[in-house]
Design an enzyme around this catalytic site. Structure first.
Site, PDB file in Angstrom:
ATOM      1  N   CYS A   1      -5.716 -32.849   1.205  1.00  0.00           N
ATOM      2  CA  CYS A   1      -5.276 -32.067   1.587  1.00  0.00           C
ATOM      3  C   CYS A   1      -5.387 -31.169   3.127  1.00  0.00           C
ATOM      4  CB  CYS A   1      -5.610 -30.464   0.711  1.00  0.00           C
ATOM      5  SG  CYS A   1      -7.223 -30.650   1.399  1.00  0.00           S
TER       6      CYS A   1
ATOM      7  N   ASP B   1       1.471 -14.977 -19.702  1.00  0.00           N
ATOM      8  CA  ASP B   1       0.997 -15.043 -20.683  1.00  0.00           C
ATOM      9  C   ASP B   1       0.914 -13.538 -20.964  1.00  0.00           C
ATOM     10  OD1 ASP B   1      -1.232 -15.416 -23.059  1.00  0.00           O
ATOM     11  OD2 ASP B   1      -3.164 -14.546 -21.469  1.00  0.00           O
TER      12      ASP B   1
ATOM     13  N   HIS C   1      -7.642 -26.145  -0.807  1.00  0.00           N
ATOM     14  CA  HIS C   1      -8.673 -27.950  -1.667  1.00  0.00           C
ATOM     15  C   HIS C   1      -8.478 -27.377  -2.270  1.00  0.00           C
ATOM     16  CE1 HIS C   1     -10.824 -30.991  -2.350  1.00  0.00           C
ATOM     17  NE2 HIS C   1     -11.627 -29.565  -2.646  1.00  0.00           N
TER      18      HIS C   1
ATOM     19  N   ASP D   1      -4.627 -23.867 -18.095  1.00  0.00           N
ATOM     20  CA  ASP D   1      -4.349 -23.354 -16.428  1.00  0.00           C
ATOM     21  C   ASP D   1      -6.007 -22.543 -16.910  1.00  0.00           C
ATOM     22  OD1 ASP D   1      -4.020 -20.712 -18.886  1.00  0.00           O
ATOM     23  OD2 ASP D   1      -4.851 -19.890 -17.176  1.00  0.00           O
TER      24      ASP D   1
HETATM   25  N1  GUN Z   1      -6.519 -17.011 -22.319  1.00  0.00           N
HETATM   26  C1  GUN Z   1      -7.839 -18.314 -22.891  1.00  0.00           C
HETATM   27  N2  GUN Z   1      -7.388 -17.779 -23.923  1.00  0.00           N
HETATM   28  C2  GUN Z   1      -6.140 -17.113 -24.705  1.00  0.00           C
HETATM   29  C3  GUN Z   1      -6.099 -16.469 -25.993  1.00  0.00           C
HETATM   30  O1  GUN Z   1      -6.833 -16.860 -26.530  1.00  0.00           O
HETATM   31  N3  GUN Z   1      -4.701 -16.267 -26.105  1.00  0.00           N
HETATM   32  C4  GUN Z   1      -4.103 -16.077 -25.321  1.00  0.00           C
HETATM   33  N4  GUN Z   1      -3.162 -14.637 -25.053  1.00  0.00           N
HETATM   34  N5  GUN Z   1      -4.328 -15.867 -23.565  1.00  0.00           N
HETATM   35  C5  GUN Z   1      -5.548 -16.410 -23.457  1.00  0.00           C
HETATM   36 ZN    ZN Z   2      -9.138 -31.233   0.525  1.00  0.00          ZN
END
Ligand code: GUN
Ligand code: ZN
Length: 372
Positions: free
Chosen positions: A308, A93, A337, A268
């Protein structure tokens, strides 16, 4: 020969998509969940653990790794893959979100964002180009543009100005790292808060830039589930069908299934790993709080349906004991887990899209997690 950024759509089930994304460190099968490794480690687990549970890609963080140990130090060690001994893909990110969510003291301008280190209070500045330079030093497979994640409740005027600046920043990021450079691909981030037309405006502007994929940012920032799903279902079907779609920072098992239903490919979230450390465990029967007294002498596995290491080898009574005693193994077994559970859910999702039973799978999870 497959090239980084190549995205092959295999089949769909409703709007849900089953695809393959090629990166410089191999292919990832989507829909996918990416465990979060903010500091260059998924907390309490080793790369061996992650490989064993078939994690295909992990996240790293520009903001944290820039501040400590420093992206140039990492570059001198051959990049994050070598430094952390992780051989599969990494997505980083941009730091945009962290600067905006962790930072009360920051100065925002067209040029970039000034912020203070959460470690020692020192002053730093991220321009869009700087955020990309850091990610180039880290050597991630998928880089994210620097964006402004506007907070929940931002008004229309602020949100519109902000998304337009995010677009200009996105353009600067792409110009600074043209498509095809050293195998690192770049995703744009759709903003626009909770205004549907502004989400469309953000997407229209970004799709004019040659990104390998598109993310949806600015969700899960304090809104209701209904508001989030509303924006999600509005914007996802409008995103380019031939590129990967990534919903950032989301979410619960049901949020992820809703995202898949809307046509999202990548997710994520810190939820499975963070919850694991405070004793909240995801199971096929719903959430379990392992500290509850009722588990003190419960000799059954946490989740009899889970394959797991934790579930195959330990009882709830033992997991509760480790948690109550604040033993280090508690973090490891619980994290193992929860991430296994999320990754296994995604494996079921991929199989269900292939055989046309995704809606049925989604209903099963909704029944188990109905009370939340
Ligand atoms: N992670 C969760 N939301 C965002 C977002 O709006 N921008 C960025 N760069 N990372 C994130
Ligand atoms: Zn498990």
């Amino acid at each position: 020969m497959s090239i980084p950024g190549q995205f092959t759509l295999h089949t769909t089930d409703g709007q849900a998509r089953r695809a393959t994304l090629t990166t410089a460190h191999g292919e990832i099968q989507t829909p996918i969940f990416m465990p979060v490794g903010t500091q260059g480690t998924v907390k309490s687990l080793s790369p061996l653990d992650l490989e064993e549970m078939n994690a295909q890609i992990i996240l790293g963080n520009t903001y944290h790794l820039y501040l400590r140990p420093g992206d140039e130090l990492v570059a001198r060690r051959g990049g994050l893959h070598r430094f952390a001994n992780w051989k599969r893909p990494i997505l980083t990110d941009s730091g945009g979100f962290q600067v905006f969510s962790l930072q009360s003291i920051r100065k925002l301008s067209e040029e970039g964002v000034e912020f203070r280190s959460y470690i020692d209070g020192s002053k730093h500045f991220f321009s869009p180009e700087k955020a990309i330079d850091i990610q180039k030093n880290l050597g991630s497979d998928i880089m994210m543009v620097l964006d402004e994640c506007v907070g929940y409740g931002a008004d229309r005027e602020y949100t519109e100005k902000s998304l337009e600046m995010t677009t200009r920043w996105a353009e600067r990021c792409r110009t600074h790292h043209p498509r095809g450079t050293n195998g690192q691909i770049m995703f744009g981030i759709v903003q626009g808060g909770f205004f549907k037309d502004l989400r469309e405006k953000s997407l229209d502007q970004l799709r004019g830039i040659d990104f390998e994929g598109f993310a949806i940012g600015g969700l899960s920032v304090g809104e209701s589930t209904k508001e989030m799903y509303d924006i999600l279902h509005h914007i996802t079907p409008l995103m380019p069908a031939d590129k990967p779609r990534y919903l950032m920072g989301v979410g619960t098992p049901l949020d992820i299934l809703e995202g898949v239903a809307a046509g999202v490919d990548m997710f994520d979230c810190v939820l499975p790993s963070r919850n694991a450390r405070n004793g909240t465990l995801f199971t096929s029967q719903g959430k379990v709080n392992i500290k509850r007294a009722e588990f003190a002498e419960d000799d059954s596995p946490l989740d009899p349906e889970c394959g797991c290491y934790t579930c195959r080898n330990f009882t709830k009574a033992y997991l509760r004991h480790l948690y109550m005693a604040k033993e280090l193994l508690s973090y490891r077994l619980n994290t193992y887990h929860n991430l296994y559970f999320y990754l296994d859910m995604m494996k079921q999702v991929r199989a269900s899209i292939e055989n046309g039973s995704f809606a049925e799978l989604k209903r099963r999870f909704e029944a188990a997690y109905a009370t939340e």
